[in-house]
Design a protein around this motif. Structure first.
Motif, PDB file in Angstrom:
ATOM      1  N   THR A   1       0.683  -0.945  -0.008  1.00  0.00           N
ATOM      2  CA  THR A   1       0.170  -0.138  -0.166  1.00  0.00           C
ATOM      3  C   THR A   1       0.833   1.238   0.010  1.00  0.00           C
ATOM      4  N   ILE A   2       0.758   1.752  -1.057  1.00  0.00           N
ATOM      5  CA  ILE A   2       1.695   3.696  -1.067  1.00  0.00           C
ATOM      6  C   ILE A   2       0.936   4.748  -0.645  1.00  0.00           C
ATOM      7  N   TYR A   3       1.112   5.256   0.200  1.00  0.00           N
ATOM      8  CA  TYR A   3       0.770   6.037   0.021  1.00  0.00           C
ATOM      9  C   TYR A   3       1.693   8.117  -0.437  1.00  0.00           C
ATOM     10  N   LEU A   4       1.154   8.414  -1.736  1.00  0.00           N
ATOM     11  CA  LEU A   4       1.627  10.064  -2.469  1.00  0.00           C
ATOM     12  C   LEU A   4       0.978  11.006  -2.218  1.00  0.00           C
ATOM     13  N   GLY A   5       2.099  11.996  -2.650  1.00  0.00           N
ATOM     14  CA  GLY A   5       1.746  13.558  -2.480  1.00  0.00           C
ATOM     15  C   GLY A   5       2.445  13.678  -1.103  1.00  0.00           C
ATOM     16  N   ALA A   6       2.473  15.099  -0.847  1.00  0.00           N
ATOM     17  CA  ALA A   6       3.118  16.242  -0.164  1.00  0.00           C
ATOM     18  C   ALA A   6       2.248  15.796   1.243  1.00  0.00           C
ATOM     19  N   GLN A   7       1.387  16.630   1.325  1.00  0.00           N
ATOM     20  CA  GLN A   7       0.425  16.992   2.429  1.00  0.00           C
ATOM     21  C   GLN A   7      -1.064  16.149   2.116  1.00  0.00           C
ATOM     22  N   GLN A   8      -1.285  16.708   1.446  1.00  0.00           N
ATOM     23  CA  GLN A   8      -2.645  16.053   0.793  1.00  0.00           C
ATOM     24  C   GLN A   8      -2.189  14.050   0.280  1.00  0.00           C
ATOM     25  N   LYS A   9      -2.543  13.256   0.672  1.00  0.00           N
ATOM     26  CA  LYS A   9      -1.724  11.991   0.300  1.00  0.00           C
ATOM     27  C   LYS A   9      -3.055  10.776  -0.150  1.00  0.00           C
ATOM     28  N   SER A  10      -2.746  10.689  -0.894  1.00  0.00           N
ATOM     29  CA  SER A  10      -3.485   9.131  -2.296  1.00  0.00           C
ATOM     30  C   SER A  10      -3.340   8.528  -1.972  1.00  0.00           C
ATOM     31  N   SER A  11      -4.072   6.787  -1.758  1.00  0.00           N
ATOM     32  CA  SER A  11      -3.066   5.646  -1.209  1.00  0.00           C
ATOM     33  C   SER A  11      -3.356   4.620  -2.390  1.00  0.00           C
TER      34      SER A  11
END
Lengths: 604, 912
Positions: A273-283
Motif C-alpha cells: 500500500t503506498i501513499y503519494l503526495g506531499a501533504q494530501q496523500k492519496s493511497s
C-alpha cells in the motif's frame, strides 16, 4: 496577449517649488489596483505619500479608463472595418454557425446517444437473486460452445493425421506431386477450418440472441411484477409467467458449486500500500506478481486444457462472479497486452489471447474478431491521416508553417465525423461474414496483406465480458527490437503509449490495471537481471509519475496497479525487483504502519 | 466571504457544462503538466463572489465534477423575460423603462469592475417578486477568461454584436465584450418593444446563417450611409409603423450603433433621459438587501452608507406589492451564501438534481471507451454525445429538505441575544451552554459537528453577529472559538483571534508587490509546489495572489528574510481569505509576529535552537521512553522538527487538517506548538520505538497519516498539565507578565542559556510554579499581599486552558526530592520532601535505583510529578538524567535550587 498594448502615463506635480513630471508605462488592459499602482509610483519617484496621493489616484484612474476605452474602440472598429474591406464576411458567418452547431445543445444536429437498454437490464439482474441463474445459463452456453470447439479441434487433428499419412505415402513420388498434394492439403485444411469457424460463429450468434432475449424477458417479468404488486390485477399472472421463465432454465440445470479459490502454487506475489503526495496523500495499492499473463483471461493456463476442465466440473470460479457483477460498474479491470504492429490473431500471444476469447460466447460485446475488424477500419483511417500529414509536411515546408497544422486539425475533424459511418460500414462487412470463405481470420489476414499497420505507441482497446478477471484489454503496439533494447527510455513512443493508456483509463473512470512490468510476456535469454531491473525501474517510475500527476487534483482516487513479471524469472530477480518497488515508492514505512504487515508474500 | 445579499424570494439554480480539455503531454514552461481548465476556472470564479449588486444574481458555487465537467450554482428566479415574452406579457412604458434602467445599472456596475456580461439575452433577465431585474449567468466572460477555457460561445446568437461576429481572433473578445453588451442590451429592449423575438425561425435549418447574414447586411447598409440598424430591423419585422416613444428610440439608437467607438457606454447611458422616469421609482423600491452592515475588517473604509431594511420595521419595504421578507420566514433574511451552505449540509446533492433533469448521464465506462488511440492524432471510436455540449437549462434546487430541517427554528434562533463581553471574559461561558441540545452537539468530534446542520445553523448566525460587532466582541469570539470555529467564517474568525484590526486595506495597498526583489525566483519556484491539491491554490488566480502576498511580506519586513516554508505558512490564510488579500495578509503577518517571532531572521539559529532544545526537554518530560529511544539511535529534533515549527505544521499536514489544528493553536500561547510536536511523537510512538535511524528519517521525511483530532486533544492535555515555567523561552517574543503573577521577583525563573538547555535533558521549574503546585502561597515570603486566588483559577489570557478536555487538569502529585547531603537536608528542607543524597548510593553502578525505602517509594510513583531539588552545580541535571533513563515521567529540576526556597522562607529545619 496578442491584443494588449503599453501606454505612457505622465503626471505633473510640484516638489519644493520645482515642477516635476512623473512618468510610467502601463499595460492595457490594466488589471491591477489603482491605489496600489499610485503608491508604487510615489515610492519609486520618492514623492512623500501625503502629497498628491488623491490627485494621483484620480488622474491615474481617469487615464486608465480613457486608454482602455480607446483600446477597446480601436479593436472593435477594426474588426468591423477590416471584415467589410476584406470580404471575409461569409467565412466569419460560417465559423460562427459551426461554433454554435458544434458546441451548443440547442443548435446541434447531434442527438443524445440513446442508451441500449441491455446494459441496464443486465445490471439490475446481476444485482438480484437471478445472478446465479444467469451465471448458470452462461455456463451452460459455454459448455455447448466447448463441445463444438473440441469437435472442431478433433476434426482438424484427424485431418492432420490423414494428411500426414497421405504425405508419407507420397514420399516416393516427384516433387510436383508432393507440392500438388500439399496445396490440396492446405486448401482442405482451410476449408475445414472455415467450416468450423462458421459453425462456431453461427452458434455464438444464436446463443447471444437467446441469452439477450431471455434476460429481457426475465427483466420484464421482474420489473412488471414490482410495478403491479400494488395494483393487484395482473400480478398473479405475471408471477406464474416468471416461474416459467426461470423454470425453463432450471429444469435442465444442476445446482452449481462455487469453487474454492486456489491460488496456483508456484505464484510469487507481493502486495504494497503506498501513499503519494506531499501533504494530501492519496493511497494506492500495488502488487508485484509473477504469473502468466493469460491466466487473467482464463482460469486455466492452456485454453485447450481449459475445455476439459470446464466440461469436467460444474464449478463456478468466484472471480468470475466478481467480473460479471462489475461489468457495467466503475470497478473495471484493464489488462495491457503487448502486440506487434499488425492487427490479427495469427501467432504468438495474440493467438493465445484470441483463443481464450473464443472459448465462450461474449454476450455483451462483439466477438474478438469483429472487434479487431473495427480496429482495422480505424487503423486504415489513421494510416491515411498520417500519410497526408507527412505529405503536408514535405509540401508545406516552403509555405506558411501554420497551414499544415490547421489542415491536420481539419482532416482529423473530418475523420471524427466520418467515424460513425465507417463503423457502420464495418458492421455491414461483418454481416457479409456469414458468407462461406470469409471467416474473420481470413479477412484480417487479407487486410494485413495490404500492409495496414499502426505505429508503436498507438493502442487499441477490446472489451470482453467472458474473460475470467479482466474486462478491458489495451493492446499496446510495440516492436520487439525496441522492447529488448536495454536503453528504452521514457520518451520512447512505447512508454508514451503506456502513459496514454493510463490516461485514457483514468478518463473513463477505470482505476484497476495490470501492466506487464518488463513490457514483455516471457523471459528471453538476453534479459539479464540488470536488464530486468533497469526495465522495472523505468516502468515503476513512469507509473509513479502518472499516479502523482493524476492525483494532484483528485487525491481521493485510489488506483490498483498489478505489475506482472513473466514466469521463469528467478526468485532472486523477483526479490530484487520487489526491493526496487519499495525503494521507488518508498513503501517501507507504510508497510509496517498499518500494524500488521500489509506486505503479504506468497512464495512457495 | 460570499454574497452578503439576503435570500429574499430567490432560489438556487444549477447548470452544468464542460471545460475544454488539454491535449495529452502538454506542458508549461516549468515542464509541469498544464493545469486543467476546470481548476483555472475554479480560481477565477472566486472573483464572482465579490460581485454584489441588486440587479445581479449572486454566484454561489462552481463545482469540479468528474473529468472536465463543472456545475455552477447561482441565485435564481423562475420568472424570466423569456417566459414573459412567451406569455405575450406587455410591459408598460414605465415597466420597460425600469427594466432598461436596472439592466443598464447592472452592466455599468460590471463594466466599472472590468467585467463584461456573458449570455446577455432574454433567458438571462430574471425578475424577483418585486419585479426587479436579476441578471443571471453573466459571469462567464470572467470565469472562462473570455472563452479561453471552454469551447462554447458566450453569447446568445440573437444578441451578438457585429464586431464579435466579424472578429478574426477569439483573443480579441476581451476588448470587445463591454461594448458588445450594449448592443445586446439594445436588442433585448427592442424585443421588449416589439413584444416578440427577432428572427423567430432561429432553430430551423440555416436559421443561424440567416440571422447573422441579415444582421451584417443592416450593419453594412448603415456603414454605407443607409438606414440605421434599428430602422432596418423594425422594417424587416413589419413594425416600422408602430409608434415608439422618442426617448426610447434615442436610447436604442445609441445602443445599436455598428461601430463600437460610436456606441454609448453603460455609464453614459445611465444618465439618458429615457431612464429618468424609472430612476425615481427605483430609489425607493430597489434597496440592496444586505445581511451584514459592515465588514469588520474594512477599517476606515466603511464610508458607503447603506440603509438596511430591518426585518422588524416594514417602513422601508412596504412599497412593494409583495414584501420580500415574508413575515415569518426568517430564512429568507439569511444571506445567500449562508443558506447555500446550510442547503449543502441538509443533504443537498447537485449531481443528483442534474441527473434527475437528465443533464448528466452516467454511462458505464466499459461503453464509453475509445476503440483505437493513435498517439499523435486522436481517439477513434468514441460515440459523440450531445450531453457534452453547452446546455443552458437551469435546474432549480429544491429547498423543502432545508426548510424542513430548520422549521423548528424560531425568531430567537435567528436573532440570538449576545452576552456581555466583560462578563464572558471572566468565566468564558459559551452560549452553547444555554441549550442542552447545543451543548451535547458541541461535544461531538469536529468532523461531525461541521456536518451537522442544526449545530452549524446556530454557529454561523452567532459568528456572523459577533463578527459584525468586532472588535467590541473580541472576547466573545475567543470564548466561542474555545468551543469551535464555524467553517464558513473561519477566515474572519481567525483574524479576530489574531487581533487583526485597523485599516488593513490601505496598509496592504501601500506595499509594493510588483518591483523585482532577489527572492522572486525562489517564490516562483515554491508556489507551484505548495499545497497544489487545493484547487484554489493550484489555479492561476491563486498563484497570482500567493505571489503578491509573499512579495508583500518580504517587502514589508526588511529585517526578516524569506525562508522556504513561508509559502506553506501563508497557504491557510490565502485559502481561507481568497477574496480578501488584505485580510489574508494582515492575519498572516499577525500570526508570524505572535507564533514565529525571530524565526525568519537571517540568523534564526538562536530562536530555533532554543525551541528545539525545549522541545527535546518536553519529550523527556512527557515520554521518557520515546526520549531514551531517540537518544539511543541519535534521532534528534533538528533532523525532523525544524519544518514542523518553522511552518507551524503547514508543511506536513494537508490544509483541512491544518485548519482543525490551528483552530486550537490560535488559542494557545506561542509555546503551544511544542506540545503539538510532542503529541505527534506520542501518536507515532509504536513506530518510533521499533524503527532504526534510517526508518525514522524516512518516516518523518514524509509524515504518515496523523489523526488530527487525537493530536490536538493530546497536545491540549499535555499543555494543561505542564507548568508554564518548563517551556519558558527567551528568544521569542518577550512573554508578557502574567496577570495573575503576584509573587516576588526571586520566584521567577532565571532563563537558561541555549548551551545549558541542550545539556540538561529535564526542564527547570520556577519556584513560583512549585509554590502554586504545592499551594504554598500562604507560607512563602512575598506572597502576603495576595488575596487568596481561588484554587485552580484559569488564566483568562490563555483561552486554551478553558477548553474542556474531559480529563483532570493536572495529574499526579508533586514529589520533591532533595538530593543534597543529609546534613544540608536536615539543616533546612521543604515540607514533605524526600532526601535522596546524590552521592550516597541512590543509584547502582548499572544506573538502576538502589533499594532504600525512599527509592521504593519513588519507583511506585513514577507517573507522578517529580521535582528535583539540589544545592548548586549541575547535580540536579545529572540526577534527573538518571531518572529519565529509568523511564520516570514528569521529571524536572528546580530553577535556583534550594537557595531560592530559602530566600522565600520555605525551608524548615527538622529540628524545629
Amino acid at each position: 496577449m496578442a491584443s494588449s498594448c503599453e501606454v505612457e502615463f505622465s503626471f505633473d506635480y510640484k516638489s519644493r517649488g520645482e515642477s516635476k513630471q512623473l512618468k510610467a508605462s502601463l499595460p492595457i488592459p490594466y488589471e491591477g489596483n489603482i491605489r496600489e499602482t499610485a503608491a508604487r509610483l510615489m515610492t519609486i519617484n520618492e514623492i512623500p505619500s501625503h502629497l498628491f496621493e488623491e490627485e494621483l489616484v484620480s488622474a491615474l484612474g481617469a487615464f486608465i479608463s480613457e486608454e482602455t476605452r480607446k483600446w477597446r474602440d480601436r479593436i472593435g472598429d477594426d474588426a468591423i472595418l477590416k471584415a467589410f474591406e476584406g470580404g471575409t464576411i461569409d467565412k466569419q458567418v460560417n465559423e460562427w454557425v459551426s461554433r454554435y452547431t458544434h458546441n451548443h445543445a440547442h443548435f446541434t444536429t447531434l442527438k443524445k446517444v440513446p442508451d441500449d437498454p441491455f446494459p441496464s437490464i443486465y445490471l439490475q439482474l446481476v444485482h438480484s437473486p437471478a445472478l446465479t441463474t444467469l451465471l448458470q445459463l452462461e455456463h451452460t452456453y459455454s459448455l455447448s460452445m466447448n463441445d463444438i470447439s473440441s469437435a472442431a479441434r478433433n476434426a482438424v487433428t484427424n485431418m492432420h493425421k490423414k494428411h500426414d499419412k497421405e504425405l508419407e505415402n507420397m514420399l516416393q513420388k516427384t516433387d510436383t506431386d508432393v507440392n500438388k498434394l500439399m496445396r490440396q492439403h492446405v486448401f482442405e485444411k482451410k476449408e475445414l477450418e472455415d467450416k468450423w469457424m462458421l459453425e462456431i460463429n453461427e452458434q455464438q450468434n444464436v446463443q447471444k440472441r437467446e441469452y439477450r432475449d431471455w434476460l429481457s424477458r426475465l427483466h420484464e417479468e421482474l420489473y412488471e411484477e414490482t410495478t403491479t404488486t400494488g395494483g393487484g390485477g395482473g400480478g398473479k399472472k405475471q408471477k406464474s409467467r416468471k416461474k416459467s421463465a426461470l423454470a425453463e432454465l432450471q429444469s435442465n440445470q444442476q445446482p452449481m458449486m462455487i469453487e474454492d479459490v486456489q491460488l496456483p502454487n508456484e505464484r510469487m506475489e507481493e502486495s504494497f500500500t503506498i501513499y503519494l503526495g506531499a501533504q494530501q496523500k492519496s493511497s494506492h495499492s500495488l502488487r508485484l506478481i509473477c504469473s502468466n499473463i493469460i491466466s487473467y483471461c482464463t482460469d486455466s493456463r492452456d485454453p485447450a486444457a481449459a475445455s476439459a476442465d470446464i466440461a469436467g466440473s460444474m464449478r463456478l470460479n468466484p472471480r468470475r462472479i466478481e467480473t460479471a457483477v462489475s461489468l457495467y460498474s466503475t470497478e473495471l479491470t484493464a489488462l495491457i497486452l503487448n502486440t506487434d504492429r499488425e492487427i490479427n490473431t495469427i501467432s504468438g500471444l495474440k493467438e493465445v489471447f484470441a483463443d481464450c476469447c473464443r472459448l465462450s460466447t461474449d454476450f455483451h460485446f462483439p466477438s474478438i474478431d469483429e472487434q479487431l475488424l473495427t480496429v482495422q477500419g480505424f487503423a486504415t483511417e489513421i494510416k491515411e491521416t498520417r500519410e497526408t500529414m507527412k505529405g503536408e509536411k514535405v509540401g508545406g515546408d516552403s509555405t506558411d508553417t501554420t497551414s499544415p497544422n490547421k489542415i491536420n486539425f481539419e482532416s482529423s475533424l473530418s475523420n471524427m465525423s466520418l467515424s460513425p459511418d465507417r463503423s457502420s460500414a464495418n458492421s455491414s462487412l461483418l454481416g457479409s461474414l456469414s458468407n462461406p470463405g470469409l471467416s474473420p481470420k481470413s479477412v484480417s489476414s487479407l487486410e494485413t496483406d495490404e500492409g495496414v499497420t499502426l505505429e508503436p505507441g498507438d493502442f487499441y482497446i477490446t472489451r470482453h465480458s467472458n474473460l475470467s478477471q479482466v474486462h478491458v484489454i489495451c493492446h499496446l503496439v510495440s516492436d520487439d527490437k525496441a522492447i529488448l533494447n536495454p536503453s528504452l527510455n521514457t520518451r520512447h513512443p512505447i512508454m508514451l503509449g503506456l502513459r496514454n493508456i493510463l490516461r485514457t483509463l483514468a478518463r473513463n473512470r477505470i482505476h484497476k490495471v495490470i501492466i506487464p512490468l518488463l513490457l514483455t510476456d516471457q523471459m528471453k535469454p538476453d534479459m539479464t537481471i540488470n536488464w530486468c531491473l533497469k526495465r522495472a525501474e523505468l516502468v515503476f517510475k513512469s507509473v509513479k509519475g502518472f499516479l502523482l500527476e493524476s492525483t494532484t487534483w483528485q487525491s481521493d482516487q485510489t488506483w490498483t496497479v498489478q505489475f506482472l513479471l513473466p514466469e521463469g524469472i528467478s526468485d532472486d530477480g523477483f526479490e530484487q525487483i520487489s526491493d526496487l518497488l519499495s525503494k521507488t515508492y518508498r513503501t517501507s514505512i507504510s508497510r509496517s504502519l498499518s500494524g500488521n504487515t500489509s506486505g503479504v508474500r506468497i512464495v512457495n | 466571504m460570499g454574497s452578503n445579499f439576503m435570500l429574499g424570494d430567490g432560489s438556487f439554480g444549477a447548470f452544468t457544462f464542460y471545460a475544454r480539455e488539454h491535449q495529452a503531454e502538454e506542458c508549461n514552461s516549468h515542464g509541469l503538466p498544464l493545469t486543467p481548465n476546470t481548476i483555472l476556472m475554479t480560481g477565477r470564479f472566486e472573483g464572482m463572489r465579490n460581485i454584489q449588486h441588486n440587479n445581479l444574481c449572486a454566484y454561489l458555487d462552481l463545482l469540479k465534477c468528474n473529468g472536465e465537467r463543472m456545475v455552477c450554482v447561482s441565485e435564481y428566479y423562475k420568472d424570466s423575460l423569456e417566459t414573459r415574452m412567451k406569455q405575450k406579457y406587455s410591459f408598460t412604458h414605465l415597466g420597460a423603462a425600469q427594466l432598461a434602467a436596472e439592466l443598464t445599472d447592472a452592466l455599468s456596475y460590471l463594466h466599472e469592475r472590468n467585467m463584461a456580461a456573458s449570455f446577455l439575452c432574454t433567458e438571462s433577465v430574471l425578475f424577483n417578486k418585486n419585479g426587479n431585474v436579476k441578471l443571471f449567468n453573466y459571469g462567464f466572460c470572467h470565469i472562462t477568461d473570455y472563452g479561453n477555457f471552454v469551447d462554447f460561445a458566450l453569447e446568445s446568437p440573437r444578441y451578438i454584436s457585429p464586431e464579435l461576429l466579424l472578429s478574426q481572433s477569439k483573443d480579441l473578445h476581451i476588448a470587445m465584450a463591454t461594448k458588445s453588451n450594449i448592443w445586446s442590451l439594445g436588442i433585448i429592449l427592442l424585443e421588449v418593444f416589439m413584444e416578440c423575438h427577432l428572427y423567430p425561425d432561429l432553430f430551423l435549418k440555416n436559421g443561424l446563417a440567416t440571422l447573422f447574414t441579415c444582421l451584417l447586411r443592416f450593419v453594412r447598409n448603415s456603414q454605407r450611409g443607409g438606414a440605421t440598424p434599428l430602422d432596418g430591423l423594425l422594417e424587416t419585422h413589419g413594425l416600422a409603423e408602430k409608434p415608439m416613444d422618442t426617448n426610447l428610440k434615442s436610447f436604442l439608437e445609441l445602443c445599436l450603433v455598428p461601430l463600437p467607438s460610436k456606441r454609448s457606454s453603460a455609464h453614459s447611458l445611465l444618465s439618458h433621459v429615457y431612464l429618468k422616469v424609472a430612476k425615481n421609482k427605483k430609489d425607493s423600491d430597489n434597496l440592496p438587501k444586505l445581511v451584514s452592515i459592515r465588514n469588520p475588517f474594512d477599517g476606515e473604509r466603511v464610508t458607503e452608507k447603506i440603509e438596511v431594511p430591518s426585518p422588524y420595521s416594514s417602513s422601508s419595504m412596504s412599497t412593494g406589492e409583495a414584501n420580500v421578507i415574508l413575515k415569518e420566514d426568517h430564512l429568507s433574511s439569511c444571506s445567500l451564501q449562508e443558506v447555500y451552505f446550510l442547503w449543502s449540509l441538509a443533504g443537498g446533492d447537485l449531481n443528483n438534481e442534474l441527473s434527475k433533469a437528465s443533464l448528466v448521464t452516467n454511462r458505464p465506462p466499459v461503453l464509453s471507451l475509445p476503440c483505437v488511440v493513435a498517439q499523435d492524432i486522436k481517439e477513434f471510436g468514441v460515440e459523440e454525445d450531445s450531453i457534452h455540449l453547452y446546455d443552458d437549462t437551469v435546474v432549480t434546487l429544491p429547498m423543502e429538505q432545508l426548510r424542513k430541517r430548520l422549521q423548528s427554528k424560531g425568531i430567537e434562533d435567528y436573532y440570538p441575544i449576545m452576552p456581555d463581553p466583560e462578563v464572558v471574559k471572566n468565566d468564558r461561558r459559551s452560549v452553547v451552554n444555554d441549550s442542552e441540545q447545543l451543548l451535547q452537539l458541541s461535544k461531538l468530534p469536529l468532523q461531525i459537528k461541521e456536518k451537522d446542520i442544526d449545530y452549524q445553523f446556530h454557529r454561523l448566525i452567532l459568528y456572523r453577529r459577533l463578527l459584525e460587532a468586532y472588535p467590541y466582541t473580541k472576547e466573545l469570539i475567543i470564548t466561542e472559538a474555545i468551543v469551535d470555529v464555524c467553517p464558513l467564517n473561519r477566515g474572519p474568525i481567525w483574524a479576530a483571534l489574531l487581533d487583526v484590526h485597523g485599516d488593513i486595506v490601505s496598509r496592504y495597498d501601500e506595499i509594493d508587490k510588483e518591483s523585482a526583489t532577489p527572492t522572486d525566483r525562489q517564490i516562483a519556484v515554491d508556489i507551484p509546489r505548495c499545497h497544489q491539491y487545493h484547487l484554489l491554490l493550484a489555479s492561476t488566480t491563486g498563484q497570482f495572489k500567493f505571489n503578491r502576498l509573499l512579495k508583500a511580506w518580504v517587502r514589508d519586513h526588511p529585517h526578516l528574510v524569506y525562508w522556504q516554508g513561508l509559502d506553506s505558512l501563508c497557504a491557510p490564510f490565502l485559502s481561507l481569505n481568497f477574496n480578501d488579500e488584505a485580510l489574508a495578509y494582515a492575519s498572516f503577518c499577525s500570526f508570524i509576529d505572535k507564533y514565529l517571532t525571530n524565526f525568519f531572521l537571517k540568523d534564526n539559529s538562536p530562536v530555533m535552537q532554543e525551541y528545539l532544545a525545549i522541545f527535546l526537554q518536553l519529550i523527556a518530560y512527557h515520554d521518557p521512553v520515546v526520549f531514551n529511544r531517540l537518544d539511543t539511535i541519535g534521532f534528534f529534533p533538528d533532523l525532523y522538527a525544524i519544518p514542523w515549527f518553522l511552518t507551524m505544521f503547514t508543511h506536513v499536514f494537508p490544509l483541512d487538517k491544518v485548519y482543525h489544528l490551528w483552530d486550537t493553536l490560535l488559542l494557545g500561547n506561542p509555546s503551544f506548538p511544542l506540545f503539538v510536536g510532542v503529541s505527534i511523537l506520542v501518536q507515532l510512538r509504536n513506530e518510533l520505538l521499533s524503527y532504526d535511524f534510517n526508518e525514522c528519517i524516512m518516516m518523518f521525511s514524509d509524515l504518515p497519516d496523523i489523526n488530527i483530532h487525537q493530536c490536538v486533544t493530546e497536545a491540549g492535555r499535555l499543555y494543561h498539565i505542564t507548568p508554564p515555567s518548563l517551556y519558558l523561552r527567551t528568544q521569542g517574543k518577550p512573554q508578557e507578565p502574567l496577570d495573575n503573577f503576584h509573587g516576588p521577583p526571586e520566584a521567577c525563573k532565571v532563563p537558561l542559556s541555549i548551551e545549558s538547555l541542550r545539556l540538561e535533558c529535564s526542564p527547570q521549574l520556577s519556584a513560583h510554579d512549585l509554590i502554586s503546585l504545592c499551594k504554598l502561597e500562604s507560607r512563602a515570603i512575598g506572597y502576603e499581599r495576595v488575596s487568596k486566588t481561588p484554587p485552580n483559577s484559569k488564566d483568562p489570557n490563555d483561552p486554551l486552558l478553558w477548553r474542556d478536555l474531559g480529563t483532570k487538569g493536572r495529574n499526579g502529585e508533586v514529589i520533591v526530592i532533595d538530593i543534597r547531603t543529609q546534613e544540608e537536608f536536615e539543616s533546612g528542607h521543604m515540607m514533605s520532601s524526600y532526601n535522596l543524597p546524590h552521592y550516597e548510593g541512590t543509584f547502582l553502578p548499572n544506573g538502576d535505583l538502589t533499594g532504600s525505602p525512599e527509592t521504593a517509594c519513588l519507583r511506585e510513583r513514577e507517573w507522578d510529578f517529580i521535582v528535583i531539588l539540589a544545592g548548586k552545580g549541575d547535580q540536579a541535571a545529572t540526577f534527573a538524567r538518571q531518572l529519565v533513563r529509568l523511564n520516570f515521567h514528569h521529571v524536572c529540576t528546580l530553577n535556583g535550587g534550594a537557595g531560592v526556597l530559602r530566600s522565600l522562607g520555605l525551608l524548615s529545619s527538622v529540628l524545629e
